[in-house]
Design a protein around this motif. Structure first.
Motif, PDB file in Angstrom:
ATOM      1  N   VAL A  96      33.560  40.460  49.150  1.00 48.04           N
ATOM      2  CA  VAL A  96      34.838  39.767  49.258  1.00 48.04           C
ATOM      3  C   VAL A  96      35.727  40.227  48.112  1.00 48.04           C
ATOM      4  CG1 VAL A  96      35.997  37.534  49.006  1.00 48.04           C
ATOM      5  CG2 VAL A  96      34.001  37.747  50.501  1.00 48.04           C
ATOM      6  N   LEU A  97      36.990  40.520  48.421  1.00 47.24           N
ATOM      7  CA  LEU A  97      38.026  40.787  47.417  1.00 47.24           C
ATOM      8  C   LEU A  97      39.153  39.810  47.711  1.00 47.24           C
ATOM      9  CD1 LEU A  97      39.419  44.197  46.201  1.00 47.24           C
ATOM     10  CD2 LEU A  97      40.945  42.293  46.721  1.00 47.24           C
ATOM     11  N   VAL A  98      39.347  38.820  46.843  1.00 48.52           N
ATOM     12  CA  VAL A  98      40.409  37.834  47.059  1.00 48.52           C
ATOM     13  C   VAL A  98      41.734  38.554  46.784  1.00 48.52           C
ATOM     14  CG1 VAL A  98      41.359  35.599  46.393  1.00 48.52           C
ATOM     15  CG2 VAL A  98      38.886  35.959  46.395  1.00 48.52           C
ATOM     16  N   GLY A  99      42.451  38.881  47.866  1.00 42.92           N
ATOM     17  CA  GLY A  99      43.615  39.758  47.751  1.00 42.92           C
ATOM     18  C   GLY A  99      44.806  39.140  47.069  1.00 42.92           C
ATOM     19  N   GLU A 100      44.902  37.806  47.058  1.00 44.21           N
ATOM     20  CA  GLU A 100      45.974  37.120  46.336  1.00 44.21           C
ATOM     21  C   GLU A 100      45.432  35.812  45.797  1.00 44.21           C
ATOM     22  OE1 GLU A 100      49.641  36.541  48.415  1.00 44.21           O
ATOM     23  OE2 GLU A 100      49.726  38.628  49.140  1.00 44.21           O
ATOM     24  N   LEU A 101      45.606  35.602  44.524  1.00 42.27           N
ATOM     25  CA  LEU A 101      45.413  34.315  43.882  1.00 42.27           C
ATOM     26  C   LEU A 101      46.299  34.344  42.645  1.00 42.27           C
ATOM     27  CD1 LEU A 101      42.044  34.137  41.890  1.00 42.27           C
ATOM     28  CD2 LEU A 101      43.027  36.253  42.706  1.00 42.27           C
ATOM     29  N   GLY A 102      46.915  33.208  42.325  1.00 42.45           N
ATOM     30  CA  GLY A 102      47.804  33.203  41.175  1.00 42.45           C
ATOM     31  C   GLY A 102      48.414  31.847  40.930  1.00 42.45           C
ATOM     32  N   SER A 103      48.969  31.674  39.745  1.00 42.37           N
ATOM     33  CA  SER A 103      49.559  30.390  39.356  1.00 42.37           C
ATOM     34  C   SER A 103      50.343  30.584  38.074  1.00 42.37           C
ATOM     35  CB  SER A 103      48.461  29.342  39.117  1.00 42.37           C
ATOM     36  OG  SER A 103      48.964  28.195  38.469  1.00 42.37           O
ATOM     37  N   THR A 159      37.598  30.880  39.025  1.00 39.82           N
ATOM     38  CA  THR A 159      37.056  31.959  38.190  1.00 39.82           C
ATOM     39  C   THR A 159      35.542  31.805  38.044  1.00 39.82           C
ATOM     40  OG1 THR A 159      37.671  30.690  36.209  1.00 39.82           O
ATOM     41  CG2 THR A 159      39.184  32.427  36.918  1.00 39.82           C
ATOM     42  N   ALA A 160      35.079  30.562  37.971  1.00 33.62           N
ATOM     43  CA  ALA A 160      33.626  30.352  37.932  1.00 33.62           C
ATOM     44  C   ALA A 160      32.987  30.875  39.216  1.00 33.62           C
ATOM     45  CB  ALA A 160      33.312  28.876  37.745  1.00 33.62           C
ATOM     46  N   TYR A 161      33.585  30.560  40.371  1.00 34.77           N
ATOM     47  CA  TYR A 161      33.020  31.014  41.649  1.00 34.77           C
ATOM     48  C   TYR A 161      33.038  32.539  41.731  1.00 34.77           C
ATOM     49  CZ  TYR A 161      31.706  30.879  46.540  1.00 34.77           C
ATOM     50  OH  TYR A 161      31.020  31.034  47.721  1.00 34.77           O
ATOM     51  N   LEU A 162      34.175  33.153  41.356  1.00 35.10           N
ATOM     52  CA  LEU A 162      34.258  34.607  41.432  1.00 35.10           C
ATOM     53  C   LEU A 162      33.239  35.268  40.506  1.00 35.10           C
ATOM     54  CD1 LEU A 162      38.145  35.176  41.462  1.00 35.10           C
ATOM     55  CD2 LEU A 162      36.586  34.964  43.395  1.00 35.10           C
ATOM     56  N   SER A 197      35.468  40.493  43.739  1.00 39.19           N
ATOM     57  CA  SER A 197      36.654  41.232  43.297  1.00 39.19           C
ATOM     58  C   SER A 197      37.906  40.426  43.643  1.00 39.19           C
ATOM     59  CB  SER A 197      36.702  42.606  43.956  1.00 39.19           C
ATOM     60  OG  SER A 197      35.610  43.402  43.536  1.00 39.19           O
ATOM     61  N   TYR A 198      39.043  40.837  43.074  1.00 39.25           N
ATOM     62  CA  TYR A 198      40.277  40.070  43.297  1.00 39.25           C
ATOM     63  C   TYR A 198      41.490  40.913  42.947  1.00 39.25           C
ATOM     64  CZ  TYR A 198      40.252  39.597  38.232  1.00 39.25           C
ATOM     65  OH  TYR A 198      40.240  39.875  36.896  1.00 39.25           O
ATOM     66  N   ALA A 199      42.669  40.440  43.388  1.00 38.35           N
ATOM     67  CA  ALA A 199      43.968  41.015  43.010  1.00 38.35           C
ATOM     68  C   ALA A 199      44.882  39.848  42.649  1.00 38.35           C
ATOM     69  CB  ALA A 199      44.559  41.834  44.144  1.00 38.35           C
ATOM     70  N   TRP A 200      45.195  39.716  41.368  1.00 35.20           N
ATOM     71  CA  TRP A 200      46.012  38.589  40.876  1.00 35.20           C
ATOM     72  C   TRP A 200      47.446  38.740  41.350  1.00 35.20           C
ATOM     73  CZ3 TRP A 200      45.035  34.047  38.633  1.00 35.20           C
ATOM     74  CH2 TRP A 200      46.088  33.363  38.023  1.00 35.20           C
TER      75      TRP A 200
END
Length: 797
Positions: free
Chosen positions: A616-623, A638-641, A659-662
């Motif tokens: 899994v790559l979380v393609g969008e997360l942000g705040s 962030t704990a889960y990732l 993985s992720y893309a902020w």
């Protein structure tokens, strides 16, 4: 006699209380008594004296010091009494006044006026100091001054009467409007014989401004201040037309931001235009200095025109500062060259179970940034109006990110569009390029500095956000054109390991999972037929089986209907996930929030990774991380990732993590803001700190030569200077050539420029290159070259 009484208790302890009394009266008093009914006994009093307390009636009189009260005055007094508690407040108030002071008669005043002769009337306002209870009458008569009765105004004689309560009346005196240029004149109106009042200011002047003759105007002026001595600030005064008689006008300087005696010499006098002249100059002497300061202003006012009319009687003179700070460039600290590699993404990427793996088979986490703008009508990543594109990419790498998710529109790829919102002085190498050619440049530089690129089909036509219909096609951009576009991009970047994959479509929230899964398989297999090296990223939908989640975030349907590609080791699921500030989902307000979040992540998308189905790559997360609920969400996700799937501080799933893309690098995201602040330069280190647990190890990241550019003194206005790398014994095979512009805000004195080195394993000795400053604005260059020395760490065996 009207009187207002207010009573209050400031405290009450049951068997006693403190009472406060306030009386307002509209008459002047000379001694007074106050009586009222009360169910209590006063035992202490201030502001009055007790006359009697019997049969529930209290009588008070004034204290010696407050017997005399003016009209409109106030009496305040207080007392302690008992009992308190439920005893009623006083009632039936009565104020008796042994001696009333007669009302003071109002004073009658008249005010002066100024008007143009052409207005035809002078309006004098006559007023009373206060309203009277009976009529007040006053007589008036005009008196000649430099203006004459019959020639300049019509003589007036009469009286006005103020009715009871009235305080203002107007007397109109007719002016004679002629065509004679005669200068400013005046006459008076005198009051006499006030009845029912007294005379105050009894004479008022009417100033009649002549509006016959040529129009007089003055223009703004400026001069360079100089370092010493005096400079001449010359104001030009003009007549609209020549006069057959001399025209006179007075002038005087006044401080603006400049101060007389410090910045200029005060000046005043009379300017004369001889018959036939239409232009004259007034010169103000400016005092030179060596102080670095903002431009300053001095004002020049015209007045009292004779045989002319002031059309524009004020001008601003600007003292332009010519004292500038100097720019200095310090050498960079000596850097050891280093060896290639080190960001954890080696060669072509594939998948194995829950992991994304590199060419060596090692698990790798993609930590990307979303750099949006290419999908909008700008047809280019945002921020290029203030920054150099390479400089921003290098800053991303410095912060520890190893990839960029690059959103684009199908329109940008298939039709082109004209990139805009770019300062080509900062980005000269982008001038004239198409959107695809800009992507080429980004891909090329990413490869040079160790970043990878994920291409994201964000929408069909250029614009903001996902397609309005929530599907992967819209309007003329059909499914067939969507697949063809991906085939062309896959072919274009085939064999280039910098581009690692295709995010097939952004947030298909209008589709059901089965239809979207079928479309994703068609496009994904078409891509892999052209470029078998790419990862295929498949986002979620908006709802499945009646359960709504974030657009692109709901992958619950993949459990029963997974994506099946011809190359299974290229599939990555790419959900989106956001916090409360983006949309207040009900689960953010559940009783067990935020402990409920890990289970929601797991149910919506995390199970695919946790169970080993696919990465899994979380393609969008942000705040923006300002909402406390967002901060709680950030801790849980962030704990889960990181593999702690229940956020109890213990890693439950081993490996590289999710993985992720902020979202986003850009500060102009209305929902989340960016890693960058609104100035497009400063970093929000609160976000970097929050991401630190899931940033890759960058211990072996590319080394950089850091140059410090400083001002000898802070500027009072922005200072800009261009910079560019220049080869020495080191050339562009040893460092990443770059150019850009530094902007010093007022008060700033130091900036840094970081140049990325190209590591190698060639034994070549110590080398050097330089950073050169060019084209300063708001400063001068004292030392325009900084040297960077690269120490070789490769030896011949």
């Amino acid at each position: 006699m009207p009187v207002e009484v207010a009573f209050s208790r400031s405290s009450d302890w049951g068997h006693g209380f403190v009472g406060q009394v306030v009386l307002d009266t509209d008459r002047a008093l000379a001694g007074w008594t106050l009586a009222f009914d009360a169910g209590f006994i006063i035992d202490n009093i201030w502001g009055a004296e007790v006359v009697s307390q019997a049969d529930g009636r209290v009588v008070l009189r004034n204290a010696p010091w407050n017997a005399d009260v003016p009209a409109g005055g106030r009496i305040t007094l207080g007392f302690t009494a008992g009992p308190g508690g439920s005893v009623p407040d006083p009632s039936d108030w009565q104020l008796d006044v042994p001696g009333l002071v007669p009302p003071t008669p109002p004073e009658v005043d008249i005010a002066g006026v100024t008007m143009l002769e052409s207005e035809g009337v002078a309006l004098f306002r006559i007023g009373l100091s206060h309203a009277a209870t009976a009529p007040v009458t006053v007589s008036y008569a005009t008196e000649a001054g430099t203006a004459r009765a019959g020639t300049d105004f019509r003589a007036a004689l009469g009286s006005v009467t103020f009715a009871a309560g009235e305080t203002s009346r107007v007397v109109a005196v007719t002016l004679v409007d002629d065509a004679v240029a005669e200068g400013t004149e005046s006459f008076n109106l005198r009051l006499t014989g006030a009845s029912g009042g007294t005379l105050g200011a009894a004479v008022a002047e009417a100033v009649v401004l002549n509006d016959d003759g040529p129009r007089i105007e003055i223009a703004d002026a400026s001069v360079v201040e100089r370092n010493s001595g005096q400079a001449s600030l010359s104001f030009t005064v003009t007549l609209a037309e020549a006069s057959t008689k001399a025209v006179l006008v007075r002038f005087a300087t006044a401080d603006g931001t400049a101060v007389a005696g410090e910045d200029y010499l005060a000046s005043s006098g009379t300017l004369r235009f001889d018959p036939g002249e239409t232009s004259r100059n007034i010169v103000v002497k400016v005092l030179g200095d060596r102080v670095i300061e903002a431009d300053e202003t001095v004002l020049l006012h015209l007045s009292h025109a004779v045989r002319g009319v002031l059309a524009d009687g004020a001008a601003t003179g600007t003292l332009r500062n010519d004292d500038l700070p100097r720019l200095m460039t310090a050498d960079a600290a000596t850097i050891t060259e280093g060896d290639p590699g080190g960001r954890g993404l080696q060669g072509v990427l594939s998948t194995a179970g829950r992991e994304i793996v590199d060419a060596t088979g090692a698990p790798a986490r993609i930590a990307a940034l979303n750099w949006f703008g290419m999908e909008t009508t700008a047809f280019a990543p945002h921020g290029l109006h203030l920054r150099n594109w390479r400089e921003m990419m290098e800053q991303m790498a410095e912060l520890g990110f190893n990839a960029i998710r690059l959103p684009f529109s199908a329109e940008a790829i298939q039709k082109g569009g004209t990139p805009n919102g770019i300062d080509f002085r900062l980005n000269p190498d982008l001038a004239g390029l198409t959107p695809v050619q800009i992507i080429d440049r980004i891909v090329e530089h990413a490869g040079e500095i160790g970043l990878r690129i994920i291409l994201d089909h964000h929408r069909s036509s250029a614009g903001n956000g996902p397609n309005g219909n929530g599907l992967w096609y819209e309007g003329e951009y059909t499914t067939a054109r969507w697949v063809k576009m991906w085939e062309e991009l896959a072919t274009r970047y085939a064999g280039n390991p910098t581009v690692i994959g295709a995010d097939l479509h952004n947030e298909p929230h209008g589709a059901n999972w089965k239809s979207w899964a079928t479309a994703a398989e068609i496009a994904g297999n078409a891509v892999l037929a052209k470029n078998p090296d790419w990862l295929i990223l498949v986002e979620g939908v908006g709802q499945h089986d009646g359960e709504h989640y974030w657009w692109g975030g709901n992958l619950a349907g993949a459990r029963d209907r997974p994506i099946l590609l011809n190359q299974p080791d290229k599939l990555v699921y790419a959900p989106h996930d956001y916090p409360n500030s983006v949309f207040p989902q009900p689960f953010f307000y559940a009783a067990d929030f935020p402990d409920n979040l890990p289970a929601i992540f797991d149910r919506m998308w995390g199970y695919l990774w946790r169970e080993g189905t696919a990465p899994v790559l979380v393609g969008e997360l942000g705040s923006r991380l300002t909402d406390p609920r967002d901060q709680a969400w950030m801790e849980k996700i962030t704990a889960y990732l990181g593999g702690d799937t229940n956020a109890d501080g213990v890693q439950d799933v081993a490996g590289a993590g999710v993985s992720y893309a902020w979202w986003s690098w850009n500060p102009n995201s209305g929902d989340t803001g960016g890693i960058l602040a609104d100035d497009w330069h400063s970093v929000n280190f609160d976000k970097i700190a929050a991401l630190q647990p899931i940033l890759p190890d960058v211990a072996q990241a590319s080394r950089q030569a850091v140059f410090t550019v400083s001002l000898t003194a802070p500027g009072v206005a922005p200072v800009t200077v261009g910079w560019q790398t220049m080869p020495g014994t080191a050339d562009e095979t040893d460092y990443v050539a770059a150019a850009g512009t530094l902007v010093f805000a007022p008060g700033e004195t130091s900036k840094t420029v970081a140049i990325t080195l190209r590591p190698d394993e060639v034994a070549e000795g110590t080398e050097w290159f330089r950073l050169a400053l060019t084209s300063p604005d708001g400063a001068t260059i004292a030392d325009g070259n900084g040297i960077a020395r690269i120490t070789d760490d490769d030896w011949v065996v």
